[in-house]
Motif scaffolding. Structure first.
Motif, mmCIF file in Angstrom:
data_model
loop_
_atom_site.group_PDB
_atom_site.id
_atom_site.type_symbol
_atom_site.label_atom_id
_atom_site.label_comp_id
_atom_site.label_asym_id
_atom_site.label_seq_id
_atom_site.Cartn_x
_atom_site.Cartn_y
_atom_site.Cartn_z
ATOM 1 N N SER A 389 0.853 -1.189 0.000
ATOM 2 C CA SER A 389 0.000 0.000 0.000
ATOM 3 C C SER A 389 0.887 1.236 0.000
ATOM 4 C CB SER A 389 -0.869 0.049 1.254
ATOM 5 O OG SER A 389 -1.660 -1.100 1.336
ATOM 6 N N ILE A 391 0.721 5.393 0.850
ATOM 7 C CA ILE A 391 -0.042 6.509 1.415
ATOM 8 C C ILE A 391 0.801 7.766 1.323
ATOM 9 C CG2 ILE A 391 -1.051 7.467 3.532
ATOM 10 C CD1 ILE A 391 -1.613 4.570 4.383
ATOM 11 N N GLU B 327 8.275 4.428 6.445
ATOM 12 C CA GLU B 327 8.090 5.859 6.172
ATOM 13 C C GLU B 327 9.297 6.374 5.406
ATOM 14 O OE1 GLU B 327 7.338 8.295 9.575
ATOM 15 O OE2 GLU B 327 5.407 7.361 10.015
ATOM 16 N N LEU B 337 10.109 5.762 -4.463
ATOM 17 C CA LEU B 337 9.109 4.688 -4.387
ATOM 18 C C LEU B 337 9.449 3.514 -5.297
ATOM 19 C CD1 LEU B 337 6.449 3.745 -3.199
ATOM 20 C CD2 LEU B 337 5.243 5.059 -4.943
ATOM 21 N N ALA B 343 7.920 -3.922 1.327
ATOM 22 C CA ALA B 343 7.342 -3.208 2.466
ATOM 23 C C ALA B 343 5.838 -3.418 2.422
ATOM 24 C CB ALA B 343 7.669 -1.721 2.414
ATOM 25 N N GLY B 344 5.222 -3.562 3.593
ATOM 26 C CA GLY B 344 3.773 -3.754 3.634
ATOM 27 C C GLY B 344 3.033 -2.499 3.218
ATOM 28 N N ALA B 345 3.314 -1.404 3.911
ATOM 29 C CA ALA B 345 2.721 -0.116 3.551
ATOM 30 C C ALA B 345 3.819 0.926 3.552
ATOM 31 C CB ALA B 345 1.621 0.268 4.535
ATOM 32 N N ILE B 346 3.762 1.801 2.566
ATOM 33 C CA ILE B 346 4.807 2.800 2.383
ATOM 34 C C ILE B 346 4.184 4.180 2.573
ATOM 35 C CG2 ILE B 346 6.587 3.655 0.803
ATOM 36 C CD1 ILE B 346 6.250 0.926 -0.727
ATOM 37 N N PHE B 347 4.737 4.958 3.497
ATOM 38 C CA PHE B 347 4.208 6.272 3.852
ATOM 39 C C PHE B 347 5.161 7.332 3.318
ATOM 40 C CE2 PHE B 347 0.900 4.935 6.856
ATOM 41 C CZ PHE B 347 1.267 3.608 7.059
ATOM 42 N N LEU B 348 4.651 8.199 2.471
ATOM 43 C CA LEU B 348 5.512 9.147 1.766
ATOM 44 C C LEU B 348 5.420 10.549 2.350
ATOM 45 C CD1 LEU B 348 4.757 8.131 -1.954
ATOM 46 C CD2 LEU B 348 6.489 7.209 -0.415
#
Lengths: 435, 435
Positions: A389, A391, B327, B337, B343-348
């Motif tokens: 995912s 975000i 993050e 990116l 990675a499970g979830a990527i926070f930008l």
């Protein structure tokens, strides 16, 4: 093949888990491979395969030479199958996507191939080139850059020195695009793929069929790597009406039954005439089959003709059985498709004999068994990708929704979660930090 | 939080499997529920939850009444989150497809929702409404017609008679669309979902977090039903450069650390200045956290600041760690990116603090832990569907390809497979049956 009323059929499912002795043997093998690496693989080859293995990796020359050992009809059929499998699985590919919102927030899902996948291929008589294609091609189509194959070396004997690999398997691998192949089998091969040795770098996922040792080893390393589902005996259900050709129906049932004494072939029909004809045909066709012994035992132990009162009852029964393969030999098979909830692969009409799918049409022959079609799917491109995912939250959205996020975090007693938002609202929020 | 060179960091992964005593206890509970059904559930509620349970199912009145017990700010935040989660997961939906070929052959893939899914929700302090939304909404979006929730009844005490369920959990369930809820927890709840009892019909898949007993029970029933992956402790990696705000970075690290003493929070950076500032900030912010004890132990045991030489080294390290949450607090997060593989979830960027994703933005917070992001994905709509292959083969294609199919089948020693084709070629083939 007994004819019994569908309503009386009792569904029993068991999961093969092996004996504690199997499990201990597998655990010991895994630990030994982790400790001793390549040396353990060579020791086990000597012990189990009766082969002194030199180079573990199959050379480019050996792969090339395999082509001279397969005949043209085989190669041509194999290439036709590979092209169809590739074309079908190409349609399963998915792209990453992003949702760009007016607030500036961007949410998305990145789809990426796994980096390295290991394919187990059994040796001896269970070495099926079709299975190499069905397991390797979806990984290739997914874009996996490293697909590795492991397969046990041939046992020495009858003038052969052993250590070789069936050239048909090598050609199937080459046609699928697999270039990295190791002569190692059994639980030790699974351990090598999961943990790595000097010669074999570890993978992210292991797929492919194997005996009980291979299955238990896959189960044991699950979590360190991903695995495919562990297949049970093969099954077919033929749902047929009075328009079905009993010769075809019987032949299709027997094509499952010959796989394995534990395989299950069942006819579901509301036509007593058809039931009796198929029963006679199965008996007649059985007589001349080379694998008559296996097929007869499968039919006797796990085969049945289930006589139902109506098509509705037949459909309900099929959905309860959730068969690996389902043939619809009825007048209007396409009209029934919408009512089939649970089946691995569905074959529609007279010309869609199950071997068409096993070998050639394009859809995968690795299918959910033992009723797991209720929740599992055919092997497919999705099995060789992972998603992340994404975000990218905008300042505007953080200011607008920060309070709501803090409310939820504080309700759950997670104050540090709330503060990660709060420090930002305080520094970025302008007016809002007084709110 | 120690600063250590990234190159010296040694990655160690273990999988929680429980003690043999845990496993035996779980096996016994499962067998008892299979044997005694509802009565076993009531007995275990008395034994483990200290509650005498009457009706196992939560009534519509009780569900309705829960709304009066939650405050408006909570309900409003919950509804905002639910709407975002629904909108994001709607984009994951896939349709069935068919490939119609000029030969008349039709190949396809049918996508269907699972019929019945069970959601486990822990009781007590680990009862998280956000988790109810994250697990139930993807199933709803997938179109699962029956989503069932199980959760342990509250223990009696301090003037309360026990047996109730946190109204916030009930409201979250109702907002997600879950109407069938049972007051039963632990391994016994998992057994009831897998095998059914008088009150609870069996499901096809069980999802949701739980303690070691719940996790082991899920593992034990896997195969009878599907399960989601079993989550390990939570993890975050913050990849930051000198442009990152150390206050934000520290707050985000602590939001993971407060979850669990086993949680892991790591900063990866090439900036020694940032490393030292974040180190000081973590210490400062820790002091005033209500869950200081947990967070401090997590930081000491599983936290680290990994100092690297370059952004390239940082990216390589992150891909090796394959963190649950990542993050990117760098000058140009979007440009990075494409280089993040695992990675499970990527926070930008600055405003994408991890709690934004835990609670509100829309993507799922059920994510692969313990390095499994190498091969696993966030919980998503695909986890609640199954696919079936469809093969409708034309006479023309059967006649054209029958020989190739028989060649492959006979090579594999499966004569009955070849004959299923042959009987058709003989009866349908006209000229060809002499070919």
């Amino acid at each position: 093949m007994k004819i019994i009323p569908g309503a009386e059929f009792k569904l029993e499912r068991e999961v093969e888990v092996g004996t504690p002795a199997h499990q201990e043997a597998v655990q010991r093998i895994i630990e030994t491979v982790r400790k001793d690496g390549d040396e353990a693989l060579r020791r086990y080859a000597l012990e189990f395969d009766k082969v002194k293995v030199g180079e573990l990796r199959v050379s480019a020359e050996e792969l090339e030479a395999a082509y001279a050992q397969v005949d043209d009809a085989f190669l041509s059929a194999l290439r036709g199958a590979a092209a169809n499998i590739r074309a079908f699985h190409e349609k399963q590919k998915r792209t990453s996507w992003f949702d760009l919102q007016p607030s500036g927030t961007m949410l998305g899902q990145v789809v990426r191939p796994l980096r390295r996948v290991g394919l187990y291929v059994p040796g001896g008589k269970a070495a099926y080139p079709s299975s190499v294609l069905m397991n390797a091609i979806p990984a290739m189509v997914a874009g996996v850059p490293e697909v590795v194959m492991v397969t046990p070396p041939a046992t020495a004997g009858a003038g052969a020195s052993g250590g070789g690999i069936d050239p048909h398997i090598l050609v199937a691998a080459a046609e699928a695009g697999v270039k990295e192949i190791y002569r190692v089998g059994g639980a030790q091969a699974v351990a090598a793929l999961a943990y790595g040795t000097e010669s074999i770098r570890p993978v992210d996922k292991i797929v492919g069929p194997g005996n009980i040792y291979v299955a238990l080893a896959k189960r044991a390393v699950y979590g360190v790597v991903d695995i495919d589902s562990i297949a049970g005996p093969s099954e077919i259900v033929v749902l047929a009406d009075e328009t079905a050709n009993p010769v075809y129906a019987a032949a299709d049932l027997l094509s499952q039954a010959e796989h394995d004494e534990l395989a299950s072939a069942m006819l579901v029909t509301a036509s007593r005439t058809l039931a009796e004809r198929v029963q006679a045909e199965v008996q007649r066709q059985l007589e001349t089959l080379p694998r008559k012994g296996i097929a007869a035992k499968s039919v006797a132990d796990y085969g049945a003709i289930l006589l139902v009162d109506s098509l509705d009852e037949a459909v309900a029964l099929v959905n309860r059985l959730a068969p690996e393969h389902l043939e619809l030999l009825v007048a209007e098979p396409h009209a029934l498709l919408g009512r089939i909830e649970n089946a691995g692969a569905i074959f529609l009409g007279t010309y869609s004999s199950e071997p068409v799918g096993d070998y050639f049409a394009g859809p995968n022959h690795v299918l959910p068994t033992n009723g797991t079609a209720r929740f599992s799917s055919p092997l497919n491109v999705d099995d060789f990708v992972k998603k992340s995912s994404v975000i990218s939250y905008s300042k505007q959205d953080l200011l607008a929704n920060g309070e709501a996020i803090m409310t939820l975090a504080r309700h759950e007693g997670l104050e540090a979660h709330a503060r990660a938002i709060q420090v930002r609202l305080e520094q970025e929020g302008g007016d809002r930090d007084n709110g």
